[in-house]
Write an enzyme that holds these catalytic residues in place. Structure first.
Site, short mmCIF file in Angstrom:
data_model
loop_
_atom_site.label_atom_id
_atom_site.label_comp_id
_atom_site.label_asym_id
_atom_site.label_seq_id
_atom_site.Cartn_x
_atom_site.Cartn_y
_atom_site.Cartn_z
CB ALA A 9 -66.15 -86.30 -98.48
CB CYS A 10 -64.39 -87.72 -93.10
SG CYS A 10 -65.47 -89.04 -92.54
CB THR A 11 -60.11 -90.56 -94.52
OG1 THR A 11 -59.94 -89.90 -93.27
CG2 THR A 11 -59.40 -89.81 -95.60
CB VAL A 12 -62.15 -92.40 -90.37
CG1 VAL A 12 -61.82 -93.72 -89.69
CG2 VAL A 12 -60.94 -91.49 -90.41
CB THR A 17 -69.19 -87.44 -93.68
OG1 THR A 17 -67.94 -88.00 -94.09
CG2 THR A 17 -69.90 -86.87 -94.89
#
Length: 105
Positions: A9-12, A17
């Site tokens: 899971a990534c922020t951007v 991801t």
């Protein structure tokens, strides 16, 4: 055979991801391990891990830059947590580290 489950899971957005998921899966398969990686992105949870997969897993790899939902599912499991960037740039090292953690018991 070592069994690994993971969450990416990534922020951007979602690009990192999916790249993290793919790199982890390839690295684990090349090492001869069984792996399942769930992704949590802007479109929700995909490839969701089953209770059975989590129960059978020797180790959990969380390649995450954000808080994930369902983290409590991994309570009592050995967990390696890294930023998605680590999974993207050094997936083989990460799988080796998982191997070391399991070997130490």
């Amino acid at each position: 055979m070592m069994k690994i489950v993971g969450v990416a899971a990534c922020t951007v957005g979602i690009a990192h991801t999916y790249i993290a998921q793919e790199k982890l899966e390839n690295a684990a398969k090349n090492a001869g391990y069984d792996i399942h990686v769930e992704t949590q992105g802007t479109i929700g949870i995909e490839n969701e891990l089953t209770d059975e997969q989590i129960k059978e897993a020797d180790i959990v790899i969380l390649a995450i830059d954000v808080k994930i939902s369902g983290r409590e599912r991994f309570d009592g499991k050995r967990i390696i947590q890294v930023p998605t960037e680590v999974a993207v740039k050094s997936p083989n090292k990460l799988i080796e580290k998982a191997q070391e953690v399991i070997a130490k018991g």
